[in-house]
Design a protein around this motif. Sequence first.
Motif, PDB file in Angstrom:
ATOM      1  N   THR A  44     -11.664  13.836   8.059  1.00  0.00           N
ATOM      2  CA  THR A  44     -12.867  13.232   8.649  1.00  0.00           C
ATOM      3  C   THR A  44     -13.619  14.251   9.502  1.00  0.00           C
ATOM      4  O   THR A  44     -14.847  14.316   9.475  1.00  0.00           O
ATOM      5  CB  THR A  44     -12.478  11.985   9.481  1.00  0.00           C
ATOM      6  N   VAL A  45     -12.871  15.066  10.249  1.00  0.00           N
ATOM      7  CA  VAL A  45     -13.495  16.122  11.057  1.00  0.00           C
ATOM      8  C   VAL A  45     -14.132  17.160  10.132  1.00  0.00           C
ATOM      9  O   VAL A  45     -15.266  17.599  10.355  1.00  0.00           O
ATOM     10  CB  VAL A  45     -12.448  16.786  11.988  1.00  0.00           C
ATOM     11  N   LEU A  46     -13.421  17.522   9.066  1.00  0.00           N
ATOM     12  CA  LEU A  46     -13.952  18.499   8.108  1.00  0.00           C
ATOM     13  C   LEU A  46     -15.216  17.964   7.427  1.00  0.00           C
ATOM     14  O   LEU A  46     -16.178  18.699   7.222  1.00  0.00           O
ATOM     15  CB  LEU A  46     -12.888  18.846   7.053  1.00  0.00           C
ATOM     16  N   ALA A  47     -15.184  16.677   7.101  1.00  0.00           N
ATOM     17  CA  ALA A  47     -16.352  16.042   6.463  1.00  0.00           C
ATOM     18  C   ALA A  47     -17.549  16.089   7.399  1.00  0.00           C
ATOM     19  O   ALA A  47     -18.664  16.438   7.003  1.00  0.00           O
ATOM     20  CB  ALA A  47     -16.028  14.592   6.096  1.00  0.00           C
ATOM     21  N   LEU A  74       0.847  -1.202   0.000  1.00  0.00           N
ATOM     22  CA  LEU A  74       0.000   0.000   0.000  1.00  0.00           C
ATOM     23  C   LEU A  74       0.882   1.252   0.000  1.00  0.00           C
ATOM     24  O   LEU A  74       0.665   2.194  -0.767  1.00  0.00           O
ATOM     25  CB  LEU A  74      -0.912   0.019   1.233  1.00  0.00           C
ATOM     26  N   LYS A  75       1.894   1.216   0.869  1.00  0.00           N
ATOM     27  CA  LYS A  75       2.789   2.375   0.988  1.00  0.00           C
ATOM     28  C   LYS A  75       3.539   2.615  -0.320  1.00  0.00           C
ATOM     29  O   LYS A  75       3.674   3.749  -0.784  1.00  0.00           O
ATOM     30  CB  LYS A  75       3.787   2.131   2.135  1.00  0.00           C
ATOM     31  N   GLU A  76       3.979   1.522  -0.906  1.00  0.00           N
ATOM     32  CA  GLU A  76       4.715   1.599  -2.173  1.00  0.00           C
ATOM     33  C   GLU A  76       3.854   2.274  -3.268  1.00  0.00           C
ATOM     34  O   GLU A  76       4.332   3.151  -3.986  1.00  0.00           O
ATOM     35  CB  GLU A  76       5.053   0.166  -2.596  1.00  0.00           C
ATOM     36  N   VAL A  77       2.607   1.854  -3.354  1.00  0.00           N
ATOM     37  CA  VAL A  77       1.716   2.446  -4.372  1.00  0.00           C
ATOM     38  C   VAL A  77       1.505   3.938  -4.101  1.00  0.00           C
ATOM     39  O   VAL A  77       1.548   4.766  -5.018  1.00  0.00           O
ATOM     40  CB  VAL A  77       0.350   1.708  -4.421  1.00  0.00           C
ATOM     41  N   TYR A 134     -12.938   8.186  -1.054  1.00  0.00           N
ATOM     42  CA  TYR A 134     -13.355   8.853   0.192  1.00  0.00           C
ATOM     43  C   TYR A 134     -14.261   7.999   1.057  1.00  0.00           C
ATOM     44  O   TYR A 134     -14.890   8.516   1.975  1.00  0.00           O
ATOM     45  CB  TYR A 134     -14.002  10.203  -0.141  1.00  0.00           C
ATOM     46  N   HIS A 135     -14.309   6.676   0.797  1.00  0.00           N
ATOM     47  CA  HIS A 135     -15.264   5.865   1.551  1.00  0.00           C
ATOM     48  C   HIS A 135     -14.911   5.736   3.022  1.00  0.00           C
ATOM     49  O   HIS A 135     -15.785   5.486   3.856  1.00  0.00           O
ATOM     50  CB  HIS A 135     -15.475   4.478   0.900  1.00  0.00           C
ATOM     51  N   THR A 136     -13.655   5.880   3.379  1.00  0.00           N
ATOM     52  CA  THR A 136     -13.257   5.747   4.786  1.00  0.00           C
ATOM     53  C   THR A 136     -13.201   7.091   5.493  1.00  0.00           C
ATOM     54  O   THR A 136     -13.666   7.225   6.621  1.00  0.00           O
ATOM     55  CB  THR A 136     -11.872   5.071   4.901  1.00  0.00           C
ATOM     56  N   HIS A 170      -0.791   9.370   8.470  1.00  0.00           N
ATOM     57  CA  HIS A 170      -1.967   8.975   9.251  1.00  0.00           C
ATOM     58  C   HIS A 170      -2.163   7.466   9.244  1.00  0.00           C
ATOM     59  O   HIS A 170      -1.416   6.733   8.601  1.00  0.00           O
ATOM     60  CB  HIS A 170      -3.195   9.716   8.743  1.00  0.00           C
ATOM     61  N   ASP A 171      -3.207   7.052   9.989  1.00  0.00           N
ATOM     62  CA  ASP A 171      -3.488   5.637  10.194  1.00  0.00           C
ATOM     63  C   ASP A 171      -3.474   4.828   8.886  1.00  0.00           C
ATOM     64  O   ASP A 171      -4.117   5.207   7.907  1.00  0.00           O
ATOM     65  CB  ASP A 171      -4.871   5.533  10.856  1.00  0.00           C
ATOM     66  N   LYS A 172      -2.789   3.712   8.951  1.00  0.00           N
ATOM     67  CA  LYS A 172      -2.683   2.819   7.781  1.00  0.00           C
ATOM     68  C   LYS A 172      -4.054   2.332   7.300  1.00  0.00           C
ATOM     69  O   LYS A 172      -4.225   1.958   6.145  1.00  0.00           O
ATOM     70  CB  LYS A 172      -1.804   1.615   8.122  1.00  0.00           C
ATOM     71  N   GLN A 173      -5.009   2.315   8.229  1.00  0.00           N
ATOM     72  CA  GLN A 173      -6.373   1.885   7.880  1.00  0.00           C
ATOM     73  C   GLN A 173      -6.980   2.747   6.775  1.00  0.00           C
ATOM     74  O   GLN A 173      -7.921   2.336   6.097  1.00  0.00           O
ATOM     75  CB  GLN A 173      -7.293   1.966   9.105  1.00  0.00           C
ATOM     76  N   LEU A 174      -6.436   3.956   6.639  1.00  0.00           N
ATOM     77  CA  LEU A 174      -6.977   4.879   5.632  1.00  0.00           C
ATOM     78  C   LEU A 174      -6.399   4.631   4.241  1.00  0.00           C
ATOM     79  O   LEU A 174      -6.964   5.063   3.243  1.00  0.00           O
ATOM     80  CB  LEU A 174      -6.663   6.329   6.029  1.00  0.00           C
ATOM     81  N   TRP A 175      -5.277   3.954   4.172  1.00  0.00           N
ATOM     82  CA  TRP A 175      -4.523   3.861   2.920  1.00  0.00           C
ATOM     83  C   TRP A 175      -5.259   3.085   1.825  1.00  0.00           C
ATOM     84  O   TRP A 175      -5.126   3.381   0.650  1.00  0.00           O
ATOM     85  CB  TRP A 175      -3.152   3.228   3.150  1.00  0.00           C
TER      86      TRP A 175
END
Length: 192
Positions: free
Chosen positions: A177-180, A63-66, A110-112, A79-84
Amino acid sequence: MRYSREQLIEAVSSQMPEKRWLHTQGVMETAVQLAHQYGADSEKADLAAILHDVAKYWPVVKLKEVLVENGLNDELLEHDKQLWHAEVGAFVAEKDYGITDQEVLNAIRYHTSGRVQMTLLEKIVCLADYMEPGRDFPGVNNIRELAKHSLEEALAAGLDSTISFLLSRKQVIYPLTVLARNDLIKQLEANS
Ligand SMILES: [Fe+2]
Ligand SMILES: [Fe+2]
């Protein structure tokens, strides 16, 4: 190559454990139902839902590589890897599966996190991800109830649950996420 719906389903489901594929099927079903309910394109909702978690089970290094090699989103890396997987998911949907519809790609992207000024389709996929039938977390039934009359109220409640969860664990909150969430509250105030 142009993938048929069946080929996409085959390609996506083979990249994740059974449990996550069941979740994806729940998101497909819920996103299509919400699209009918709120007047969005149900085929786009279905397509975005099929692909939304395509990269969820990719190794973190990949994920990081991409993200790095394609200069996708520098801020996300802090930020959290869960977002990647969402950003990478949109990238592979376009590059590997030939999806060119920006509305669909952004609904995956933007689903997460959500974002400011979410489109109808983005709201639907993000909300479907929170409330599909397999989801079970405190407050999920309230979100399902709210979704019966307001997409924005339901999604704001979903984002609130994410933010509350992160606060309770003293974890970093992705600013978007806060802005959303704030943007949805403003939309609700403007319409009240
Ligand atoms: Fe996801
Ligand atoms: Fe998901």
